[in-house]
Motif scaffolding. Structure first.
Motif, PDB file in Angstrom:
ATOM      1  N   MET A  15       0.832  -1.208   0.000  1.00 21.39           N
ATOM      2  CA  MET A  15       0.000   0.000   0.000  1.00 21.39           C
ATOM      3  C   MET A  15       0.868   1.260   0.000  1.00 21.39           C
ATOM      4  SD  MET A  15      -2.827  -1.209   2.812  1.00 21.39           S
ATOM      5  CE  MET A  15      -3.520   0.425   3.014  1.00 21.39           C
ATOM      6  N   THR A  16       1.874   1.283   0.867  1.00 23.86           N
ATOM      7  CA  THR A  16       2.760   2.435   0.964  1.00 23.86           C
ATOM      8  C   THR A  16       3.492   2.664  -0.350  1.00 23.86           C
ATOM      9  OG1 THR A  16       3.069   2.162   3.346  1.00 23.86           O
ATOM     10  CG2 THR A  16       4.784   3.360   2.168  1.00 23.86           C
ATOM     11  N   ALA A  17       3.999   1.586  -0.935  1.00 25.04           N
ATOM     12  CA  ALA A  17       4.723   1.699  -2.205  1.00 25.04           C
ATOM     13  C   ALA A  17       3.820   2.205  -3.323  1.00 25.04           C
ATOM     14  CB  ALA A  17       5.323   0.347  -2.581  1.00 25.04           C
ATOM     15  N   THR A  18       2.571   1.753  -3.337  1.00 19.78           N
ATOM     16  CA  THR A  18       1.630   2.208  -4.362  1.00 19.78           C
ATOM     17  C   THR A  18       1.353   3.699  -4.221  1.00 19.78           C
ATOM     18  OG1 THR A  18       0.600   0.023  -4.452  1.00 19.78           O
ATOM     19  CG2 THR A  18      -0.675   1.874  -5.317  1.00 19.78           C
ATOM     20  N   GLU A  19       1.173   4.155  -2.984  1.00 16.55           N
ATOM     21  CA  GLU A  19       0.944   5.587  -2.767  1.00 16.55           C
ATOM     22  C   GLU A  19       2.143   6.415  -3.230  1.00 16.55           C
ATOM     23  OE1 GLU A  19      -0.372   6.412   1.223  1.00 16.55           O
ATOM     24  OE2 GLU A  19      -1.797   4.756   1.204  1.00 16.55           O
ATOM     25  N   ALA A  20       3.347   5.912  -2.969  1.00 17.57           N
ATOM     26  CA  ALA A  20       4.557   6.623  -3.397  1.00 17.57           C
ATOM     27  C   ALA A  20       4.659   6.658  -4.916  1.00 17.57           C
ATOM     28  CB  ALA A  20       5.791   5.958  -2.795  1.00 17.57           C
ATOM     29  N   LYS A  21       4.304   5.559  -5.567  1.00 18.59           N
ATOM     30  CA  LYS A  21       4.305   5.515  -7.031  1.00 18.59           C
ATOM     31  C   LYS A  21       3.327   6.538  -7.609  1.00 18.59           C
ATOM     32  CE  LYS A  21       1.666   2.741  -9.204  1.00 18.59           C
ATOM     33  NZ  LYS A  21       0.943   1.557  -9.753  1.00 18.59           N
ATOM     34  N   VAL A  22       2.137   6.599  -7.035  1.00 18.40           N
ATOM     35  CA  VAL A  22       1.127   7.541  -7.508  1.00 18.40           C
ATOM     36  C   VAL A  22       1.611   8.985  -7.345  1.00 18.40           C
ATOM     37  CG1 VAL A  22      -1.204   8.430  -7.118  1.00 18.40           C
ATOM     38  CG2 VAL A  22      -0.796   5.962  -7.105  1.00 18.40           C
ATOM     39  N   LYS A  23       2.272   9.258  -6.219  1.00 21.89           N
ATOM     40  CA  LYS A  23       2.794  10.615  -5.989  1.00 21.89           C
ATOM     41  C   LYS A  23       3.837  10.984  -7.037  1.00 21.89           C
ATOM     42  CE  LYS A  23       3.673  14.466  -3.769  1.00 21.89           C
ATOM     43  NZ  LYS A  23       2.854  15.656  -4.060  1.00 21.89           N
ATOM     44  N   ALA A  24       4.670  10.012  -7.423  1.00 19.26           N
ATOM     45  CA  ALA A  24       5.673  10.280  -8.450  1.00 19.26           C
ATOM     46  C   ALA A  24       5.010  10.601  -9.793  1.00 19.26           C
ATOM     47  CB  ALA A  24       6.605   9.079  -8.600  1.00 19.26           C
ATOM     48  N   LEU A  25       3.971   9.860 -10.147  1.00 23.52           N
ATOM     49  CA  LEU A  25       3.251  10.150 -11.392  1.00 23.52           C
ATOM     50  C   LEU A  25       2.577  11.519 -11.333  1.00 23.52           C
ATOM     51  CD1 LEU A  25       2.729   6.623 -11.369  1.00 23.52           C
ATOM     52  CD2 LEU A  25       2.032   7.462 -13.587  1.00 23.52           C
ATOM     53  N   GLN A  26       2.051  11.847 -10.148  1.00 25.00           N
ATOM     54  CA  GLN A  26       1.411  13.152  -9.965  1.00 25.00           C
ATOM     55  C   GLN A  26       2.430  14.278 -10.145  1.00 25.00           C
ATOM     56  OE1 GLN A  26       0.327  14.382  -5.884  1.00 25.00           O
ATOM     57  NE2 GLN A  26      -1.718  14.798  -6.676  1.00 25.00           N
ATOM     58  N   ASP A  27       3.586  14.147  -9.486  1.00 21.68           N
ATOM     59  CA  ASP A  27       4.586  15.207  -9.560  1.00 21.68           C
ATOM     60  C   ASP A  27       5.182  15.343 -10.952  1.00 21.68           C
ATOM     61  OD1 ASP A  27       4.102  15.738  -6.933  1.00 21.68           O
ATOM     62  OD2 ASP A  27       5.989  14.930  -6.160  1.00 21.68           O
ATOM     63  N   GLU A  28       5.207  14.255 -11.701  1.00 19.45           N
ATOM     64  CA  GLU A  28       5.704  14.301 -13.076  1.00 19.45           C
ATOM     65  C   GLU A  28       4.593  14.637 -14.081  1.00 19.45           C
ATOM     66  OE1 GLU A  28       8.915  13.833 -14.693  1.00 19.45           O
ATOM     67  OE2 GLU A  28       9.287  14.574 -12.663  1.00 19.45           O
ATOM     68  N   GLU A  29       3.367  14.811 -13.577  1.00 13.51           N
ATOM     69  CA  GLU A  29       2.204  15.164 -14.394  1.00 13.51           C
ATOM     70  C   GLU A  29       1.987  14.193 -15.553  1.00 13.51           C
ATOM     71  OE1 GLU A  29       2.348  19.298 -15.471  1.00 13.51           O
ATOM     72  OE2 GLU A  29       2.187  19.957 -13.393  1.00 13.51           O
ATOM     73  N   VAL A  30       2.126  12.903 -15.239  1.00 20.24           N
ATOM     74  CA  VAL A  30       1.811  11.874 -16.221  1.00 20.24           C
ATOM     75  C   VAL A  30       0.292  11.812 -16.363  1.00 20.24           C
ATOM     76  CG1 VAL A  30       1.953   9.410 -16.773  1.00 20.24           C
ATOM     77  CG2 VAL A  30       3.869  10.560 -15.624  1.00 20.24           C
ATOM     78  N   ARG A  31      -0.200  11.844 -17.601  1.00 16.79           N
ATOM     79  CA  ARG A  31      -1.644  11.951 -17.810  1.00 16.79           C
ATOM     80  C   ARG A  31      -2.232  10.732 -18.504  1.00 16.79           C
ATOM     81  NH1 ARG A  31      -4.039  16.674 -16.546  1.00 16.79           N
ATOM     82  NH2 ARG A  31      -2.578  18.309 -15.880  1.00 16.79           N
ATOM     83  N   ASP A  32      -3.463  10.432 -18.113  1.00 14.57           N
ATOM     84  CA  ASP A  32      -4.283   9.441 -18.793  1.00 14.57           C
ATOM     85  C   ASP A  32      -4.634  10.034 -20.153  1.00 14.57           C
ATOM     86  OD1 ASP A  32      -6.611   8.119 -19.794  1.00 14.57           O
ATOM     87  OD2 ASP A  32      -7.117   7.425 -17.782  1.00 14.57           O
ATOM     88  N   PRO A  33      -4.206   9.408 -21.276  1.00 19.35           N
ATOM     89  CA  PRO A  33      -4.442  10.008 -22.587  1.00 19.35           C
ATOM     90  C   PRO A  33      -5.907  10.078 -22.996  1.00 19.35           C
ATOM     91  CG  PRO A  33      -3.575   7.793 -22.819  1.00 19.35           C
ATOM     92  CD  PRO A  33      -3.474   8.141 -21.363  1.00 19.35           C
ATOM     93  N   VAL A  34      -6.756   9.271 -22.366  1.00 16.65           N
ATOM     94  CA  VAL A  34      -8.180   9.278 -22.698  1.00 16.65           C
ATOM     95  C   VAL A  34      -8.924  10.327 -21.877  1.00 16.65           C
ATOM     96  CG1 VAL A  34     -10.312   7.919 -22.730  1.00 16.65           C
ATOM     97  CG2 VAL A  34      -8.129   6.850 -23.366  1.00 16.65           C
ATOM     98  N   MET A  35      -8.722  10.325 -20.543  1.00 20.04           N
ATOM     99  CA  MET A  35      -9.459  11.220 -19.668  1.00 20.04           C
ATOM    100  C   MET A  35      -8.785  12.584 -19.512  1.00 20.04           C
ATOM    101  SD  MET A  35     -11.955   9.261 -19.141  1.00 20.04           S
ATOM    102  CE  MET A  35     -12.892  10.337 -18.052  1.00 20.04           C
ATOM    103  N   LYS A  36      -7.488  12.664 -19.888  1.00 18.90           N
ATOM    104  CA  LYS A  36      -6.711  13.919 -19.793  1.00 18.90           C
ATOM    105  C   LYS A  36      -6.481  14.347 -18.345  1.00 18.90           C
ATOM    106  CE  LYS A  36      -7.064  13.906 -24.248  1.00 18.90           C
ATOM    107  NZ  LYS A  36      -5.956  13.311 -25.049  1.00 18.90           N
ATOM    108  N   THR A  37      -6.668  13.439 -17.422  1.00 14.32           N
ATOM    109  CA  THR A  37      -6.423  13.714 -16.002  1.00 14.32           C
ATOM    110  C   THR A  37      -5.094  13.070 -15.590  1.00 14.32           C
ATOM    111  OG1 THR A  37      -7.770  11.773 -15.475  1.00 14.32           O
ATOM    112  CG2 THR A  37      -8.857  13.928 -15.367  1.00 14.32           C
ATOM    113  N   ILE A  38      -4.618  13.408 -14.375  1.00 21.41           N
ATOM    114  CA  ILE A  38      -3.368  12.836 -13.891  1.00 21.41           C
ATOM    115  C   ILE A  38      -3.521  11.324 -13.702  1.00 21.41           C
ATOM    116  CG2 ILE A  38      -1.720  12.788 -11.974  1.00 21.41           C
ATOM    117  CD1 ILE A  38      -1.477  15.279 -13.643  1.00 21.41           C
ATOM    118  N   ALA A  39      -2.598  10.563 -14.260  1.00 20.64           N
ATOM    119  CA  ALA A  39      -2.645   9.108 -14.154  1.00 20.64           C
ATOM    120  C   ALA A  39      -2.198   8.639 -12.772  1.00 20.64           C
ATOM    121  CB  ALA A  39      -1.759   8.480 -15.225  1.00 20.64           C
TER     122      ALA A  39
END
Length: 235
Positions: free
Chosen positions: A157-181
């Motif tokens: 769980m902790t590792a998943t949250e950290a992964k999500v934070k990294a994607l958020q900070d790098e502004e990786v986006r869902d190409p379909v929804m155009k939101t942060i992945a």
């Protein structure tokens, strides 16, 4: 379940053998490690000694990927019964390795990141099912410590949250929804414990172990994402 084969006097993580090529990253442990993973090979709780991250083409598509992977490993003379095996379309030379050593434990993290099928889990409900592709963020967390099963789950769980934070900070986006992945649609994760030394009942985000896991996974994921983007791929 196989018996533990461990030696408290060794720093087992220092004795991991790492082999890297464009085809595979292989980590071999001198002893069996207890694992919890979502991998194609070795999912759930297991005792394993070999860890394989295999590069495949983005068009890889088998009805029974597990059977194909087992055949592949057998051809490479790798015992799949003692293996955690994952696949990714990411370039393996862009892998990120992060080691954190604390007084009572050590954490070693390995991340590869392909971003071509990034997805926002909070918005995937509103999407049509996509054609299956292999992009994939694969995360391995090796821990020198004796984890309870609850701690294994909390570490994931902790590792998943950290992964999500990294994607958020790098502004990786869902190409379909155009939101942060929050990840990709084919991500996989593994926690491996030596089951030696200090016992850890918890690995949540504010525990000593959880803090270290969070930082290591965050740093490794950032590094892997940035390496992926240097190639002009992903979001």
């Amino acid at each position: 379940m196989k018996e533990k084969q461990v030696d408290d006097d060794k720093n087992i993580l220092q004795n991991l053998k790492i082999t890297q090529s464009i085809e595979m990253i292989i980590v071999e442990s001198p002893v069996l490690l207890k694992t919890l993973s979502s991998a194609i090979i070795g999912a759930g709780f297991n005792w394993v000694r070999t860890f394989v991250n295999r590069h495949v083409d983005k068009e890889y598509n088998y009805d029974d990927a597990e059977a194909e992977f087992k055949t592949y490993l057998s051809a490479k003379k790798i015992d799949f019964t003692e293996t955690v095996g994952m696949m990714t379309a990411a370039k393996l030379e862009d892998v990120s390795f992060i080691q954190k050593n604390e007084k009572e434990f050590s954490v070693f993290v390995v991340v590869t990141a392909g971003l071509s099928n990034a997805v926002d889990a909070s918005r995937s409900y509103y999407q049509n099912e996509r054609r299956k592709t292999v992009g994939t963020i694969n995360t391995w967390i090796f821990i020198k410590g004796n984890l309870t099963e609850a701690a294994f789950v909390q570490a994931m769980m902790t590792a998943t949250e950290a992964k999500v934070k990294a994607l958020q900070d790098e502004e990786v986006r869902d190409p379909v929804m155009k939101t942060i992945a929050t990840g990709t649609s084919t991500d996989s994760m593994m926690i491996a414990g030596t089951q030696t030394g200090t016992e850890f009942n918890y690995a949540g985000t504010i525990t000593s172990l959880g803090k270290t896991i969070g930082l290591a996974v965050y740093e490794a994921t950032l590094d892997a994402i940035r390496s992926n983007r240097k190639r002009g791929v992903g979001q």
